[in-house]
Design an enzyme around this catalytic site. Structure first.
Site, PDB file in Angstrom:
ATOM      1  CD1 TRP A 143      -1.125   2.397   2.183  1.00 44.93           C
ATOM      2  CD2 TRP A 143      -2.865   1.729   0.942  1.00 44.93           C
ATOM      3  NE1 TRP A 143      -2.034   3.430   2.137  1.00 44.93           N
ATOM      4  CE2 TRP A 143      -3.120   3.042   1.388  1.00 44.93           C
ATOM      5  CE3 TRP A 143      -3.818   1.087   0.126  1.00 44.93           C
ATOM      6  CZ2 TRP A 143      -4.281   3.732   1.060  1.00 44.93           C
ATOM      7  CZ3 TRP A 143      -4.984   1.786  -0.191  1.00 44.93           C
ATOM      8  CH2 TRP A 143      -5.205   3.091   0.277  1.00 44.93           C
TER       9      TRP A 143
ATOM     10  CG  ASP B 213      -1.512  11.041   2.276  1.00 41.02           C
ATOM     11  OD1 ASP B 213      -2.309  10.284   1.716  1.00 41.02           O
ATOM     12  OD2 ASP B 213      -1.788  11.669   3.308  1.00 41.02           O
TER      13      ASP B 213
ATOM     14  CD  GLN C 172       1.195   8.550   5.687  1.00 39.34           C
ATOM     15  OE1 GLN C 172       0.286   8.149   6.388  1.00 39.34           O
ATOM     16  NE2 GLN C 172       2.372   8.927   6.187  1.00 39.34           N
TER      17      GLN C 172
ATOM     18  CB  SER D 178       0.588  12.999   5.910  1.00 44.50           C
ATOM     19  OG  SER D 178       0.347  11.999   4.952  1.00 44.50           O
TER      20      SER D 178
ATOM     21  NE  ARG E 276      -5.904  12.900   9.149  1.00 36.70           N
ATOM     22  CZ  ARG E 276      -7.105  12.433   9.488  1.00 36.70           C
ATOM     23  NH1 ARG E 276      -7.407  12.226  10.756  1.00 36.70           N
ATOM     24  NH2 ARG E 276      -8.010  12.197   8.562  1.00 36.70           N
TER      25      ARG E 276
ATOM     26  CD  GLU F 109      -7.691  13.406   5.251  1.00 34.83           C
ATOM     27  OE1 GLU F 109      -7.507  12.600   6.167  1.00 34.83           O
ATOM     28  OE2 GLU F 109      -7.925  13.063   4.088  1.00 34.83           O
TER      29      GLU F 109
ATOM     30  CD1 TRP G 182      -8.712   6.909  -6.015  1.00 38.43           C
ATOM     31  CD2 TRP G 182      -8.462   8.087  -4.117  1.00 38.43           C
ATOM     32  NE1 TRP G 182      -9.722   7.837  -5.949  1.00 38.43           N
ATOM     33  CE2 TRP G 182      -9.600   8.564  -4.801  1.00 38.43           C
ATOM     34  CE3 TRP G 182      -8.131   8.662  -2.896  1.00 38.43           C
ATOM     35  CZ2 TRP G 182     -10.377   9.616  -4.302  1.00 38.43           C
ATOM     36  CZ3 TRP G 182      -8.909   9.694  -2.400  1.00 38.43           C
ATOM     37  CH2 TRP G 182     -10.012  10.152  -3.100  1.00 38.43           C
TER      38      TRP G 182
END
Ligand code: FRU
Length: 466
Positions: free
Chosen positions: A23, A26, A42, A87, A145, A201, A270
């Protein structure tokens, strides 16, 4: 070895960045360090689904060819990042690469710091993490975050992404002299939840030309949005906004300034298939092509693929002055390929629709259409028959669009197996497709409603970088 094991997968891109396996989401910590470009991301090294997150790491001299480096940062048990290193960014603090990221513990994220003393390879976490022990109490925050950090004069500034209940996405400003002690200054702007979502985000604020640009990734909109406006050091006042990419697959982009003064952005693309298909494939997530950002007229944020990409061009062909009679699709090449760049100039004439078909099977049973629809005023990537596989997503994404006053379209299309990136006058649309047939390699073009004319098409095979 992991990378080689997946090499035969026909959907693995050849000139886009992606991790060896499993996987990726970001981009993080983008920085040019001693002339080399570093990309962190990530990463769940265990599985092709989101989970306990580490920071993967790769380095490049040209933003095209990447070398995998060991995982840079992993969760430390019984610490503020025990459930994930989320992140963040890297800054050069007087020669010391310093990382600020969101440590995740028990579904709560707090800012953490780590430094490297060996040119970004290994990272030492600050024993006093988290840097800030709680989110501001004066706001009813839904999240707290993701970071944007910069220096101004003697001070460091930091933005942390968030969302204020019933008000919308926000970015909270902090100030510090040493990157460790932070003073809270307040939100830099008030999100309007109806338009830009409830949570922001990955805030990314930077000067571009004579303006400031704030890029955020919005929940629940599931898209990256830009706001262009002015920033006086405390307050950001947006004047215009728009989508960073209208193709429905780019999220959490991050930008940096390189030593040529370019503002370069990379986004996470994605998957466009079911979770199960992703697990069977053994990998998920790729990075967009790096894009250079600039301001357009009419308050738009525009992007072009970095010029370096031209180095990957190989076999070239050109088709010019081809009439496109109404209501027909003309085959340009039955085997154009699925690792190509196509640059087109089309004269729309009186046609109401023009479409470019890529990844097309000879019998048309699979194809992806890039559709210029003058009648509806839309530009779309139509995936309704992009794949015969029932696991592939089919919905179309697009944007409002009308042709330039001379009736011509100039478009660049990058096809790289399961990814299609379209650039038209600085606007971008990126999509993911998974053709099933080995001969879904064709390129065709057609007009509807009336005749149009292909002024020229340049096609290049692209050299794989892996
Ligand atoms: C965006 C995001 C960030 C978070 C990270 C976790 O995709 O949700 O807000 O830091 O991913 O992987």
């Amino acid at each position: 070895m992991l990378r080689e094991r997946l090499q035969a997968d026909p959907h693995r891109p050849g000139y886009h960045f992606l991790p060896p396996a499993n996987w990726m989401s970001d981009p993080n910590g983008l920085i040019q360090w001693r002339g080399e470009y570093h990309l962190f991301y990530q990463y769940n090294p265990e599985e092709p689904i989101w989970g306990p997150i580490s920071w993967g790491h790769a380095v490049s001299r040209d933003l095209l060819h990447w070398q995998d480096l060991p995982v840079a940062l992993s969760p430390t048990p019984d610490s503020p990042d025990s459930d994930g290193c989320w992140s963040g960014v890297i800054v050069d603090a007087a020669g010391i690469p310093t990382m600020i990221y969101s440590g995740n513990r028990n579904d709560r994220q707090l800012p953490c710091l780590a430094i490297s003393t060996d040119d970004l390879l290994t990272w030492h976490k600050n024993p006093h993490n988290p840097l800030i022990s709680a989110s501001p109490v004066d706001l009813d925050l839904l999240t707290f975050r993701d970071h944007c950090v910069w220096r101004d004069g003697d001070d460091w500034y930091q933005l942390i992404g968030g969302g204020i209940r019933f008000r919308g996405g926000t970015a909270l400003l902090y100030r510090s002299a040493d990157l460790r002690q932070w003073e809270y200054l307040g939100p830099i702007c008030d999100g309007r939840s109806a338009e830009t979502g409830e949570i922001w985000e990955c805030p990314d604020l930077f000067a571009l030309g004579d303006q400031h640009v704030l890029i955020v990734s919005s929940i629940p909109l599931r898209r990256a949005i830009y706001l262009i406006g002015s920033f006086d050091g405390r307050t950001f006042t947006p004047h215009t906004d728009g989508d960073v990419d209208a193709g429905g697959h780019l999220y959490a982009p991050l930008s940096f300034r390189d030593d040529q003064g370019r503002r370069i952005m990379i986004g996470w693309l994605w998957e466009g298939r079911t979770l199960n298909a992703q697990i069977v494939a053994g990998w998920a997530g790729i990075m967009s092509l790096p894009r250079t950002l600039r301001l357009g007229s009419k308050g738009r944020l525009l992007a072009e693929p970095i010029a370096e990409l031209e180095q990957l061009r190989r076999r070239h062909r050109q088709y010019c002055a081809i009439e496109l009679p109404s209501d027909a699709l003309i085959n340009l090449e039955a085997k154009a390929g699925n690792m190509i760049e196509v640059d087109l100039t089309i004269d729309l004439g009186k046609a109401t629709q023009v479409a470019l078909a890529v990844c097309r099977a000879p019998d048309g049973s699979e194809q992806t259409l890039i559709l210029f629809d003058r009648a509806r005023g839309r530009l779309e990537i139509d995936r309704s028959i992009a794949s015969l596989a029932s696991t592939s997503h089919r919905e179309s994404f697009g944007m409002d669009w009308s042709p330039a006053s001379n009736g011509q379209i100039q478009v660049r299309v990058f096809v790289d197996r399961s990814v299609i990136e379209v650039f038209i006058e600085g606007e971008c649309l990126t999509s993911r497709v998974y053709p099933q047939q080995a001969n879904s390699l064709g390129l065709a073009i057609g007009a509807w409603g009336n005749d149009a004319r292909l002024i020229c098409a340049d096609i290049w095979d692209m050299q794989p970088v892996w």
